[in-house]
Design a protein around this motif. Structure first.
Motif, PDB file in Angstrom:
ATOM      1  N   SER A 213       0.616 -10.819   0.448  1.00 17.44           N
ATOM      2  CA  SER A 213       0.922 -10.601   2.156  1.00 17.44           C
ATOM      3  C   SER A 213       1.503 -12.036   2.483  1.00 17.44           C
ATOM      4  N   ARG A 301       0.751   1.403  -2.815  1.00 19.89           N
ATOM      5  CA  ARG A 301      -0.270   1.455  -2.604  1.00 19.89           C
ATOM      6  C   ARG A 301      -0.951   1.070  -0.933  1.00 19.89           C
ATOM      7  N   HIS A 303      -1.054  -0.477   1.342  1.00 19.54           N
ATOM      8  CA  HIS A 303      -1.038  -2.383   1.737  1.00 19.54           C
ATOM      9  C   HIS A 303       0.037  -2.376   1.840  1.00 19.54           C
ATOM     10  N   CYS A 306       2.512  -2.786  -0.401  1.00 21.67           N
ATOM     11  CA  CYS A 306       3.504  -1.885  -1.453  1.00 21.67           C
ATOM     12  C   CYS A 306       4.414  -1.590  -2.052  1.00 21.67           C
TER      13      CYS A 306
END
Length: 450
Positions: A213, A301, A303, A306
């Motif tokens: 992240s 995903r 998120h 991804c």
């Protein structure tokens, strides 16, 4: 594309018979190994670097200054050259040329370089104790055992194993017998007990979703270079890949037989029954399957990291690049450049350290995904399939074991069985009330006696 098809493309238009004849017309017969080494560089020419002080050896006609990966073929001894000369008297040149070409292809270039490093250390050791040229190969068992003992307590076992494997291959490719037996065996056993603590690397921490992240928040996905970095990072993590399967070691070491290229584009994306999306990417080579390659499963995903979305962005930003270039090539003001392992790791670590996060080596992406799957309670078979492991060797990569092990134990806890045992125990206690001390009370079969 199969490895054999790629090999045929590389060799298309090359007349091996004519090339061999031309070589022998301009080179002495004793250079057969050198000719094979030159053929391995058919797609590029690489020159050896000036030797470092730690890599110096006594000058010798048997050991010309060549690439580390070429030492196995080019370095020799009087016995090795006599064997080659005898072969050339009895067999056609083209047949011998093909023999050594096929033999050396049993090792990839990285392995040949590692083996060449071992041959260098062996040569330095022989120089240090004045071993005559004709006694260096075939090496006696006493010489091999002394070589092992010389590095005991200062070198890692894995390093020695590579050196000895390289020495053995060097003997094989030069027709020399390998004399490692009981003396070498026991010396190596003692060697493993004397490995210095400094040679034992601490377990590397895994890349986490938090670290991914941070990368996403600090990379610019409109920048071609950052876009390629993000695509590699998210694919390596979520798809449990080795970095060597995605990026190349340096710009002049791209090998179409080993590294994935842009010829795999465009990605074929398909919908899943659960409304998710997925794709697949074939890589031509892995450490375990070699030239058979493997297929990487890429699943979207929910998120921001991804992998499928990152790959799509990479292919949108980095366009007009030849299909023969590495997959993770990015545009530059003057054209394009392939993303190398060092550039990738440097960019990731520059982001992490700027945000107060520790720098990490490349292999921790694969470790991180395996750890994440285990923390989610995924079955071990699922972890094996995702990482394309053919055994449970990935268990060596477990990190945060203090969390993973209790998680698996708690998830495998059988509440019904424990409740049943409690009931039986209560029954046995009630049946035993009033019995004489020391008497045995029967309980149902399978639970023993009360």
């Amino acid at each position: 594309m199969k490895e054999t098809d790629l090999y045929c493309q590389v060799m298309q238009g090359i007349d091996v018979q004519a090339a061999t004849a031309a070589f022998w017309a301009n080179n002495p017969p004793s250079s057969i190994h050198e000719s094979v080494a030159q053929l391995l560089q058919v797609s590029r020419t690489r020159l050896p670097r000036p030797p470092r002080a730690s890599s110096s050896i006594n000058p010798s006609e048997y050991r010309p200054h060549v690439l580390a990966s070429d030492r196995l073929l080019v370095w020799s001894t009087p016995a090795g050259q006599e064997w080659q000369t005898e072969l050339e008297k009895n067999f056609p040149d083209a047949s011998l040329f093909r023999l050594f070409q096929v033999m050396i292809r049993s090792l990839d270039q990285d392995t040949r370089s590692n083996y060449g490093a071992g041959l260098l250390r062996f040569t330095q050791f022989c120089d240090s104790i004045n071993v005559p040229e004709d006694q260096r190969m075939p090496a006696s068992e006493a010489l091999l055992a002394q070589f092992v003992a010389a590095f005991a307590g200062i070198t890692a076992s894995k390093t020695l194993n590579n050196w000895m494997a390289g020495l053995q291959f060097w003997h094989i490719v030069n027709g020399a017998p390998w004399h490692a037996s009981a003396m070498v065996h026991h010396t190596r056993r003692s060697f493993s007990k004397m490995v210095p603590p400094s040679s034992r690397r601490a377990k590397r921490p895994p890349v986490t979703i938090e670290a991914l992240s941070i990368l996403f928040d600090n990379l610019s996905f409109s920048d071609p270079f950052d876009c390629a970095v993000g695509a590699v990072a998210f694919t390596a993590f979520w798809c449990c890949c080795c970095l060597g399967e995605l990026v190349i070691p340096s710009p002049n070491l791209f090998d179409r037989l080993k590294h994935v290229s842009r010829s795999t584009l465009p990605l074929v994306i398909f919908d899943l029954p659960n409304d998710s999306r997925a794709s697949a990417l074939h890589i031509p080579w892995t450490k375990t399957t070699k030239e058979e390659g493997a297929t990487i499963s890429i699943t979207a995903r929910p998120h921001r990291t991804c992998p499928l979305a990152a790959l799509e962005q990479h292919t949108l930003i980095n366009v007009n690049i030849p299909a023969t270039a590495p997959l993770f090539t990015y545009r530059t003001p003057t054209g394009w450049s392939p993303l190398t392992r060092q550039d990738f790791i440097s960019r990731c670590n520059s982001v992490w350290t700027s945000q107060g996060f520790p720098p990490m080596p490349g292999h921790t992406f694969r470790i991180g995904r395996a750890t994440e799957l285990l923390l989610q309670g995924a079955h071990l078979d699922v972890v094996s399939l995702q990482g394309r492991w053919t055994s449970r060797s990935f268990l060596e990569y477990w990190r945060r074991i203090e969390t993973i092990l209790p998680l698996f134990i708690s998830s495998s806890f059988n509440n019904d069985r424990v409740a049943n045992v409690d009931t039986i125990m209560d029954l046995g206690i009630s049946m035993g009330r009033g019995n004489p001390p020391g008497s045995r009370v029967w309980v149902p079969h399978g639970y023993g006696y009360g």
